[in-house]
Every structure is written in structure tokens, then in C-alpha cells.
Design an enzyme around this catalytic site. Structure first.
Site, mmCIF file in Angstrom:
data_model
loop_
_atom_site.group_PDB
_atom_site.id
_atom_site.type_symbol
_atom_site.label_atom_id
_atom_site.label_comp_id
_atom_site.label_asym_id
_atom_site.label_seq_id
_atom_site.Cartn_x
_atom_site.Cartn_y
_atom_site.Cartn_z
ATOM 1 N N CYS A 2 0.867 -1.174 0.000
ATOM 2 C CA CYS A 2 0.000 0.000 0.000
ATOM 3 C C CYS A 2 0.904 1.224 0.000
ATOM 4 O O CYS A 2 1.619 1.474 0.969
ATOM 5 C CB CYS A 2 -0.915 0.007 1.227
ATOM 6 S SG CYS A 2 -1.990 1.461 1.297
ATOM 7 N N GLU A 102 -3.826 1.413 -6.298
ATOM 8 C CA GLU A 102 -2.853 0.430 -6.747
ATOM 9 C C GLU A 102 -2.707 0.599 -8.254
ATOM 10 O O GLU A 102 -3.589 1.168 -8.909
ATOM 11 C CB GLU A 102 -3.319 -0.987 -6.372
ATOM 12 C CG GLU A 102 -2.237 -2.041 -6.436
ATOM 13 C CD GLU A 102 -1.012 -1.670 -5.640
ATOM 14 O OE1 GLU A 102 -0.032 -1.200 -6.271
ATOM 15 O OE2 GLU A 102 -1.012 -1.847 -4.409
#
Length: 219
Positions: A2, A102
Site C-alpha cells: 500500500c 494500486e
């Protein structure tokens, strides 16, 4: 992994939801490593809501050089690694967010997607925190986000994902008395994932200098 996320809810919502008087937070659409995040800890009697700097500097570190490599901690080894083992025992926090980004490779090109829980106004990453003091005596509170293998929803995008705690388990994560790190790892492994969805966004989000609603717009 992340490496970028959002927290777009405002102060009014945060004050009401967490029952606190003061919240110093402006909606952010592109939170990047080394920037401030909003986190919740438990001080032994009540919850405390405040800012931490994203990118862990262990209390024993000689300098800040490792922090850019410590934005995430792998759940699978967090109970063994020197940087995280002690923190798994009693320095656990909730890092607040309402989506994360992402990048997925499509036809040789990396395209950003925004991943979010359709049924939640916010969620919490399972985080670890520590307090470090620099040579000038300044104390800095930093944190890292736990990650794990991606579930079926996220795996087509990336092989890793952040650990997101269901609402009913958030308090347990920070309330626990000192526990064995391996016990906490197993506890997290037994927690079910919350439903997630995603959509493609513009490469505008690629630059952390860009921080406005354009970052979360569908393309």
C-alpha cells in the site's frame, strides 16, 4: 503493498464518529509516504485520535534513512522482524482511510485504480507505530501499514494488499493488553476481509503533488 491512499471525510464527521472535540485534518485525496496520516491509538483508558508520519522509524534507529522502506510491514513476518515484533505486542494503531490506490499493468502500461469499500464511509488499516527522537531532541511519531497476500478481489490488480479491519474488530486491535506477537498475527489472520470494489482513475494521481478531487474521478 500500500503506497498511496485517501481520507476525504471532513473534521465534522470525524469529531462525531470518534466522539472527540478537536480534529486537525483536511480531506486528502493522495496521501503519500512521509506525509501525515490520521491514526487512532488507545492510551490504556480511552482512544486518542491524531496525526502520525507515514513511514516507520524504529525507536532504536540511528537516523531516518530507513523510513521510505518501512511504509508497509508484512503480516507474515511482523512477529519476527526486529523493527515490528515489539510493536505487535502493544504499539498497534488504526490508520484511517476511505480508499487506496494500486497500479495494474495493462498492455505494458501501468494504470492506477482506486480501491474502496462500497458500504463504508471510512475504514481502518491495521497499523504499527513507534516514537523516535532525532539528534536535536525532537520526538517524531511514525507508523507503518500491515499488508498480506491479496484476496480474490485484489489479486488481479496486485499480489499484496493492506490489512483492513472490519468495523467490529477495530477496537479489539488497539484495546488488547500486551500480547505475544505471534498471537496477534494469528488473530489478524482469522479476521475476515471487508467487501471491496475498484475503478480506474487518471494518471493524475501518480504525482503526490496532486491532491484534489480529480484524483478519485473515474476514467
Amino acid at each position: 503493498m500500500c503506497g498511496r491512499f485517501t481520507l476525504t471525510v471532513g473534521e465534522r464527521f470525524l469529531k462525531q464518529h470518534f466522539n472527540v472535540d478537536n480534529v486537525d485534518w483536511d480531506p486528502s485525496y493522495n496521501i503519500a509516504p512521509t506525509q501525515d496520516v490520521l491514526a487512532v491509538v488507545h492510551d490504556g483508558s480511552s482512544n486518542r485520535l491524531g496525526k502520525m508520519s507515514w513511514g516507520l522509524i524504529p525507536s532504536w534507529a540511528k537516523d531516518e534513512s530507513m523510513r521510505s522502506k518501512m511504509i508497509n510491514a508484512r503480516l507474515e513476518t511482523a512477529d519476527e522482524k526486529p523493527s515490528f515484533k515489539r510493536l505487535m505486542t502493544k504499539r498497534r494503531c488504526l490508520i484511517l482511510a476511505d480508499s487506496f490506490y494500486e497500479w495494474v499493468k495493462v498492455d505494458g502500461e501501468k494504470k492506477p485504480v482506486r480501491i474502496y469499500p462500497p458500504d463504508h464511509d471510512y475504514f481502518a488499516f491495521a497499523g504499527l507505530w513507534d516514537r523516535w527522537q532525532n539528534s536535536a531532541g525532537e520526538k517524531i511519531v511514525t507508523c507503518t501499514i500491515l499488508t498480506k497476500e491479496a484476496n480474490d478481489t485484489i489479486e488481479p490488480i496486485h499480489h499484496r494488499m493492506p490489512v483492513i479491519l472490519p468495523r467490529e474488530y477495530e477496537q479489539d486491535w488497539i484495546d488488547f493488553e500486551a500480547k505475544e506477537p505471534s498471537e496477534m498475527k494469528e488473530w489478524v489472520n482469522d479476521v475476515s476481509d471487508i467487501p471491496l470494489d475498484y475503478y480506474e482513475v487518471s494518471t493524475y494521481v501518480n504525482s503526490p503533488r496532486n491532491n484534489d478531487e480529480t484524483c478519485i474521478e473515474k476514467v
